[in-house]
Design a protein around this motif. Structure first.
Motif, PDB file in Angstrom:
ATOM      1  N   PHE A 135      14.748   7.032  22.413  1.00 34.71           N
ATOM      2  CA  PHE A 135      15.127   8.361  21.940  1.00 34.71           C
ATOM      3  C   PHE A 135      14.646   8.584  20.510  1.00 34.71           C
ATOM      4  CE2 PHE A 135      18.202  11.361  20.058  1.00 34.71           C
ATOM      5  CZ  PHE A 135      18.096  12.418  20.953  1.00 34.71           C
ATOM      6  N   VAL A 136      14.835   7.579  19.650  1.00 35.11           N
ATOM      7  CA  VAL A 136      14.414   7.704  18.255  1.00 35.11           C
ATOM      8  C   VAL A 136      12.890   7.778  18.170  1.00 35.11           C
ATOM      9  CG1 VAL A 136      14.368   6.569  15.999  1.00 35.11           C
ATOM     10  CG2 VAL A 136      16.482   6.612  17.329  1.00 35.11           C
ATOM     11  N   VAL A 137      12.184   7.003  19.004  1.00 34.41           N
ATOM     12  CA  VAL A 137      10.719   7.057  19.008  1.00 34.41           C
ATOM     13  C   VAL A 137      10.245   8.475  19.323  1.00 34.41           C
ATOM     14  CG1 VAL A 137       8.652   6.325  20.280  1.00 34.41           C
ATOM     15  CG2 VAL A 137      10.332   4.622  19.518  1.00 34.41           C
ATOM     16  N   GLU A 138      10.875   9.112  20.302  1.00 38.56           N
ATOM     17  CA  GLU A 138      10.501  10.495  20.626  1.00 38.56           C
ATOM     18  C   GLU A 138      10.777  11.428  19.449  1.00 38.56           C
ATOM     19  OE1 GLU A 138      10.957  10.891  25.454  1.00 38.56           O
ATOM     20  OE2 GLU A 138      12.734  11.257  24.208  1.00 38.56           O
ATOM     21  N   SER A 139      11.855  11.184  18.749  1.00 44.29           N
ATOM     22  CA  SER A 139      12.173  12.008  17.580  1.00 44.29           C
ATOM     23  C   SER A 139      11.136  11.810  16.478  1.00 44.29           C
ATOM     24  CB  SER A 139      13.574  11.656  17.069  1.00 44.29           C
ATOM     25  OG  SER A 139      13.970  12.509  16.021  1.00 44.29           O
ATOM     26  N   VAL A 140      10.719  10.565  16.282  1.00 43.02           N
ATOM     27  CA  VAL A 140       9.691  10.270  15.278  1.00 43.02           C
ATOM     28  C   VAL A 140       8.376  10.957  15.644  1.00 43.02           C
ATOM     29  CG1 VAL A 140       8.252   8.439  14.299  1.00 43.02           C
ATOM     30  CG2 VAL A 140      10.724   8.102  14.513  1.00 43.02           C
ATOM     31  N   GLU A 141       8.051  10.983  16.913  1.00 41.96           N
ATOM     32  CA  GLU A 141       6.794  11.595  17.353  1.00 41.96           C
ATOM     33  C   GLU A 141       6.734  13.075  17.005  1.00 41.96           C
ATOM     34  OE1 GLU A 141       4.156  10.274  18.382  1.00 41.96           O
ATOM     35  OE2 GLU A 141       4.744   8.240  18.974  1.00 41.96           O
ATOM     36  N   GLU A 142       7.888  13.706  16.802  1.00 39.62           N
ATOM     37  CA  GLU A 142       7.928  15.125  16.460  1.00 39.62           C
ATOM     38  C   GLU A 142       7.917  15.375  14.955  1.00 39.62           C
ATOM     39  OE1 GLU A 142      10.583  16.452  20.392  1.00 39.62           O
ATOM     40  OE2 GLU A 142      11.454  16.521  18.372  1.00 39.62           O
ATOM     41  N   MET A 143       7.986  14.315  14.148  1.00 35.06           N
ATOM     42  CA  MET A 143       8.021  14.474  12.697  1.00 35.06           C
ATOM     43  C   MET A 143       6.636  14.799  12.147  1.00 35.06           C
ATOM     44  SD  MET A 143      10.638  11.342  11.761  1.00 35.06           S
ATOM     45  CE  MET A 143      10.478  11.541   9.972  1.00 35.06           C
ATOM     46  N   THR A 144       6.596  15.547  11.043  1.00 40.26           N
ATOM     47  CA  THR A 144       5.343  15.930  10.423  1.00 40.26           C
ATOM     48  C   THR A 144       4.815  14.807   9.524  1.00 40.26           C
ATOM     49  OG1 THR A 144       6.400  16.887   8.467  1.00 40.26           O
ATOM     50  CG2 THR A 144       6.118  18.330  10.396  1.00 40.26           C
ATOM     51  N   GLN A 145       3.573  14.932   9.123  1.00 35.54           N
ATOM     52  CA  GLN A 145       2.973  13.941   8.229  1.00 35.54           C
ATOM     53  C   GLN A 145       3.724  13.866   6.907  1.00 35.54           C
ATOM     54  OE1 GLN A 145       1.300  14.179   5.170  1.00 35.54           O
ATOM     55  NE2 GLN A 145       0.423  12.109   5.117  1.00 35.54           N
ATOM     56  N   SER A 146       4.127  15.017   6.370  1.00 38.56           N
ATOM     57  CA  SER A 146       4.814  15.004   5.073  1.00 38.56           C
ATOM     58  C   SER A 146       6.188  14.349   5.190  1.00 38.56           C
ATOM     59  CB  SER A 146       4.949  16.429   4.529  1.00 38.56           C
ATOM     60  OG  SER A 146       5.686  17.248   5.416  1.00 38.56           O
ATOM     61  N   TRP A 187       0.822  -1.217   0.000  1.00 38.93           N
ATOM     62  CA  TRP A 187       0.000   0.000   0.000  1.00 38.93           C
ATOM     63  C   TRP A 187       0.856   1.266   0.000  1.00 38.93           C
ATOM     64  CZ3 TRP A 187       0.418  -3.645   3.827  1.00 38.93           C
ATOM     65  CH2 TRP A 187       1.166  -3.287   4.950  1.00 38.93           C
ATOM     66  N   SER A 188       2.167   1.149  -0.277  1.00 37.75           N
ATOM     67  CA  SER A 188       3.070   2.303  -0.202  1.00 37.75           C
ATOM     68  C   SER A 188       2.629   3.501  -1.048  1.00 37.75           C
ATOM     69  CB  SER A 188       4.494   1.888  -0.578  1.00 37.75           C
ATOM     70  OG  SER A 188       4.556   1.344  -1.880  1.00 37.75           O
ATOM     71  N   PRO A 189       1.945   3.313  -2.204  1.00 42.14           N
ATOM     72  CA  PRO A 189       1.481   4.496  -2.945  1.00 42.14           C
ATOM     73  C   PRO A 189       0.495   5.355  -2.155  1.00 42.14           C
ATOM     74  CG  PRO A 189       1.512   2.583  -4.376  1.00 42.14           C
ATOM     75  CD  PRO A 189       1.750   2.081  -2.992  1.00 42.14           C
ATOM     76  N   LEU A 190      -0.068   4.790  -1.081  1.00 39.43           N
ATOM     77  CA  LEU A 190      -1.055   5.528  -0.284  1.00 39.43           C
ATOM     78  C   LEU A 190      -0.432   6.280   0.891  1.00 39.43           C
ATOM     79  CD1 LEU A 190      -3.873   2.804  -0.124  1.00 39.43           C
ATOM     80  CD2 LEU A 190      -3.660   4.708  -1.736  1.00 39.43           C
ATOM     81  N   PHE A 191       0.862   6.121   1.119  1.00 38.81           N
ATOM     82  CA  PHE A 191       1.490   6.766   2.269  1.00 38.81           C
ATOM     83  C   PHE A 191       1.213   8.270   2.291  1.00 38.81           C
ATOM     84  CE2 PHE A 191       4.920   3.289   2.572  1.00 38.81           C
ATOM     85  CZ  PHE A 191       4.253   2.655   3.613  1.00 38.81           C
ATOM     86  N   ARG A 192       1.263   8.873   1.120  1.00 36.79           N
ATOM     87  CA  ARG A 192       1.136  10.334   1.046  1.00 36.79           C
ATOM     88  C   ARG A 192      -0.223  10.822   1.559  1.00 36.79           C
ATOM     89  NH1 ARG A 192       3.552  13.580  -4.146  1.00 36.79           N
ATOM     90  NH2 ARG A 192       3.690  15.640  -3.179  1.00 36.79           N
ATOM     91  N   ALA A 193      -1.238   9.953   1.473  1.00 35.58           N
ATOM     92  CA  ALA A 193      -2.582  10.350   1.892  1.00 35.58           C
ATOM     93  C   ALA A 193      -2.940   9.872   3.298  1.00 35.58           C
ATOM     94  CB  ALA A 193      -3.613   9.800   0.897  1.00 35.58           C
ATOM     95  N   MET A 194      -2.089   9.061   3.900  1.00 34.29           N
ATOM     96  CA  MET A 194      -2.400   8.514   5.218  1.00 34.29           C
ATOM     97  C   MET A 194      -2.252   9.574   6.309  1.00 34.29           C
ATOM     98  SD  MET A 194      -0.699   4.722   5.323  1.00 34.29           S
ATOM     99  CE  MET A 194      -1.327   3.374   4.296  1.00 34.29           C
ATOM    100  N   PRO A 195      -3.065   9.498   7.345  1.00 35.32           N
ATOM    101  CA  PRO A 195      -2.920  10.447   8.454  1.00 35.32           C
ATOM    102  C   PRO A 195      -1.641  10.184   9.238  1.00 35.32           C
ATOM    103  CG  PRO A 195      -4.595   8.802   8.962  1.00 35.32           C
ATOM    104  CD  PRO A 195      -4.224   8.606   7.531  1.00 35.32           C
TER     105      PRO A 195
END
Length: 318
Positions: free
Chosen positions: A184-195, A149-157
């Motif tokens: 530590f990496v999980v916390e960094s991921v939590e700050e990343m934007t949807q895009s 389903w990777s083509p749908l990543f751009r539209a996923m919340p």
């Protein structure tokens, strides 16, 4: 607010207090922001650290703090959001132009970051002095199969993308340094934007193979952790087969983020690699300068022209 052990450590607090986060707009799209930390002397060829699918540039804080005081320039990069490998290549080329770096750059790429620099090498080998691939890969096909389903990543919340990305790191470990690195990496991921999340996952899972670049394999070092990680052994073996002339630097443990969990060992490998490829740290430069002055004083300027053999052993190669 980050609450992980590494985020609360004195080292990370020192990093955030002393190394500013910089931002540049790349290309015609004002939304394409590259963020980076740049620390160390400006008169040496820099080491650029490229993140994988998970995390931001600050996940390399141990490399910045460990290598810059030795005289290396370290640039830890959180690249902008791109949805094709070709656009990322153009973006990285422009980013290098904005940095206005004289000479070549050396690259430490982990996971997806390592794959992307292989793609870049195919188009612009003249810009790169050497490469370190850490827990990386040379073909996205295995990841594409696991994410049809990777083509749908751009539209996923955003929450769905984070859940999918972090699902690879749910395995527990009895090694506290690995646990701390994952937290530590999980916390960094939590700050990343949807895009950012959608872009990283798209690049990670879109069908592409890194074509063997016109680049001397002896200028590549491959660092692998040999314990359980999100990367199957077959992917590691395929990377070794692609770059048969590369130096191998195996680490018995360390998980998916050895640059955090085994930072001293990783920094040692980086130091040896950079020295071998002409990037000498401040101590070696001072020692060489002092030795050269003594030789010239004893035997005249001509004696200082002889090239000294490298004191550093080559990493194990296959």
């Amino acid at each position: 607010l980050r609450e992980s052990a590494l985020a609360r450590s004195e080292a990370f607090r020192s990093f955030t207090a002393n190394v500013p986060l910089r931002k540049v707009f790349v290309g015609n799209d004002s939304d394409c922001v590259w963020k980076y930390y740049d620390h160390g002397p400006r008169d040496v060829e820099p080491l650029i650290c490229l993140v994988g699918a998970s995390g931001q540039g600050d996940i390399f804080f141990k490399q910045v703090l460990g290598l810059a005081p030795k005289g290396f320039r370290v640039i830890a990069v959180h690249y902008g959001a791109y949805f094709s490998h070709e656009k990322w290549v153009r973006g990285f080329e422009e980013f290098l132009s904005i940095l206005d770096v004289e000479g070549k750059v050396h690259v430490f790429g982990t996971s997806l970051g390592g794959f992307l620099i292989q793609i870049f090498l195919h188009y612009h080998p003249e810009r790169i002095g050497s490469v370190i691939l850490c827990n990386s890969f040379c073909d996205t096909k295995p990841f594409m199969k696991s994410a049809p389903w990777s083509p749908l990543f751009r539209a996923m919340p955003e929450f769905m993308l984070k859940r999918y990305l972090l699902s690879a790191y749910v395995e527990e470990s009895h090694d506290q340094s690995i646990v701390d690195a994952v937290d530590f990496v999980v916390e960094s991921v939590e700050e990343m934007t949807q895009s950012d999340l959608a872009s990283r996952l798209t690049l990670h899972c879109s069908k592409t193979q890194a074509i063997d670049p016109p680049f001397d394999h002896s200028r590549i070092t491959i660092i692998d952790t040999l314990d359980k990680s999100a990367r199957p052994a077959a992917i590691r073996e395929a990377l070794h087969a692609r770059y048969e002339g590369a130096s191998l630097a195996p680490i018995k443990g360390g998980g998916d983020f050895p640059f955090l969990s085994r930072a001293e060992e990783i920094n040692m490998y980086i130091t040896v690699h950079l020295r071998r490829h002409g990037v000498l740290d401040a101590h070696v430069r001072r020692t060489a300068a002092a030795a050269g002055a003594q030789v010239r004083g004893r035997a005249g300027s001509a004696a200082g022209d002889d090239e000294a053999p490298s004191p550093f052993a080559r990493l194990s190669s296959s």
